[in-house]
Scaffold this active site. Structure first.
Site, PDB file in Angstrom:
ATOM      1  N   LYS A  50      -4.846  -1.944  -8.921  1.00 11.89           N
ATOM      2  CA  LYS A  50      -4.560  -2.599 -10.197  1.00 11.89           C
ATOM      3  C   LYS A  50      -5.708  -2.490 -11.204  1.00 11.89           C
ATOM      4  O   LYS A  50      -5.487  -2.564 -12.417  1.00 11.89           O
ATOM      5  CB  LYS A  50      -4.231  -4.070  -9.967  1.00 11.89           C
ATOM      6  N   SER A 301      -1.697   0.219  -1.175  1.00 11.44           N
ATOM      7  CA  SER A 301      -2.029  -0.172  -2.539  1.00 11.44           C
ATOM      8  C   SER A 301      -3.076  -1.264  -2.672  1.00 11.44           C
ATOM      9  O   SER A 301      -3.702  -1.405  -3.719  1.00 11.44           O
ATOM     10  CB  SER A 301      -0.757  -0.602  -3.277  1.00 11.44           C
TER      11      SER A 301
END
Length: 400
Positions: A50, A301
């Protein structure tokens, strides 16, 4: 938005983020039947991918608009990305996070200097509150996924993957709001349409799966999954448009499958991965897509899992794999009965980890009790064999 923007963003971010090369996993390659490579964004700055989108967005805002204050909503990883980027770029950040956000993510976000407010029971409620705050304060809202600059930043992962493994066949990506999946798919299809891009969602938060199947933007009534990072009921309008245009397939995985993948990553790869990050591996190991003999990249992720939650996930993974088992047995409540019972358990090489007595059922005799027992076993077959041996010895035993 095009692939050249993503390449430019990759160059700009190269001095900001960690360069994490693909690593091949022989263990998971054997288990999945493909040549499996891991993109370990759980080792990225702030613990997830992110930071890419957040930093790229804030960098452009400061450069072109002179922004000083930003607001964001997040279940954790976007929050840390915005907080970190804001600190680096000299901006003030306020982050609205759901009350259910793991403590580790809340502390990390505030640790980067952001003001944190906990509002709502899920991401979507936190988002609505953040939008209201933005209108009142005039600060710039940094959307976690439905923003082209953010999508471009996330797409830089695809640029790195194709640099490391140009002949990749399939890239498997977790999806919540869709920013990561849409960014990767946009770049991949512009460079090499042959490469398949597959999105993975949790069964309890599958709005993108529905949107992909119906070729329109769909919203879930609610979300229910351990994968808080992809627990999004309302994915982005822009991300759905890109996903429906470029993504090849969408699949779902259960929480049990996710927990199992987390446990395997800990055991086999020594990687700490949060539930959303483990979803792609869960899809591969449970054969949710055809990847036999192909070169596959699995994106882990993020790794921002609360330490206090790890034991719950590990326990769930052990149960789903048959490594832990609970069962109950009717037993005579007399001296020595438990010792004789435990002797049989020991001879079957099962390790007792929990014992509870139940003497309060109305249909029990005065000298009867029910034993609830938790044991560690090697596999489901091992547990079945233990139950069979106990029943052969006259104990009425059954799994719970």
């Amino acid at each position: 938005m095009d692939h050249k923007e993503i390449e430019q963003a990759a160059q700009q971010l190269s001095s900001v983020i960690h360069k994490i090369r693909l690593s091949k996993s022989d263990t998971f390659s054997r288990m999945s039947g493909c040549d499996l490579y891991l993109k370990c964004e759980n080792r990225q700055k702030t613990g997830s991918f992110k930071v890419r989108g957040a930093y790229h967005k804030l960098m452009k805002l400061k450069e072109h608009q002179g922004v000083k204050e930003v607001i964001a909503s997040s279940a954790g990883n976007h929050a840390q990305g915005v907080a970190y980027a804001s600190r680096c770029l000299g901006l003030h950040a306020t982050i609205v996070m759901p009350k259910s956000t793991p403590i580790a993510k809340v502390q990390a976000t505030s640790g980067y200097g952001a003001k944190v407010e906990l509002v709502g029971d899920c991401y979507d409620e936190a988002y609505e509150h953040a939008v209201r705050m933005q209108k009142e304060s005039g600060a710039v809202f940094i959307h976690p996924f439905d923003d082209e600059d953010v999508i471009v930043g996330q797409g830089t992962i695809a640029y790195e993957i194709l640099h490391d493994l140009p002949n990749v066949d399939i890239i498997v990506v977790p999806a919540g709001g869709g920013g990561l999946l849409s960014g990767i798919a946009t770049y991949v299809k512009a460079i090499n349409p042959r490469i398949q891009v597959v999105g993975v969602q949790a069964q309890g938060a599958s709005a993108i799966v529905s949107s992909f199947a119906q070729k329109r933007h769909c919203v879930s009534d609610g979300v229910n999954t351990i994968a808080d990072g992809i627990a999004v009921a309302n994915p982005g309008q822009r991300t759905i448009e890109l996903i429906n245009r470029y993504v090849d397939a969408m699949v779902t995985v259960s929480d049990d499958e996710i927990a199992d993948a987390i446990l395997l990553l800990l055991e086999r790869e020594k990687q700490v991965v949060e539930p959303s990050g483990a979803a792609p591996l869960a899809a591969l190991l449970n054969h949710k897509l055809d990847c036999a003999g192909k070169r596959v990249v699995c994106i882990l992720s993020g790794g921002n899992i609360d330490v206090s939650f790890i034991h719950k996930v590990v326990e769930k993974g052990l149960l789903s794999r048959g490594r832990n088992m609970r069962f109950k047995t009717l037993m005579q409540d007399v001296p020595g009965a438990l010792e004789q019972f435990c002797t049989i358990v020991r001879k079957q090489n099962a390790n007792i980890i929990e014992v509870q007595y139940d003497r309060f059922q109305a249909d029990l005799g005065l000298k009867e009790t029910i034993i609830h027992m938790g044991v560690e076993v090697h596999s489901k077959a091992h547990g079945d064999e233990l139950i069979r041996k106990l029943n052969e010895a006259g104990y009425q035993s059954e799994r719970e």
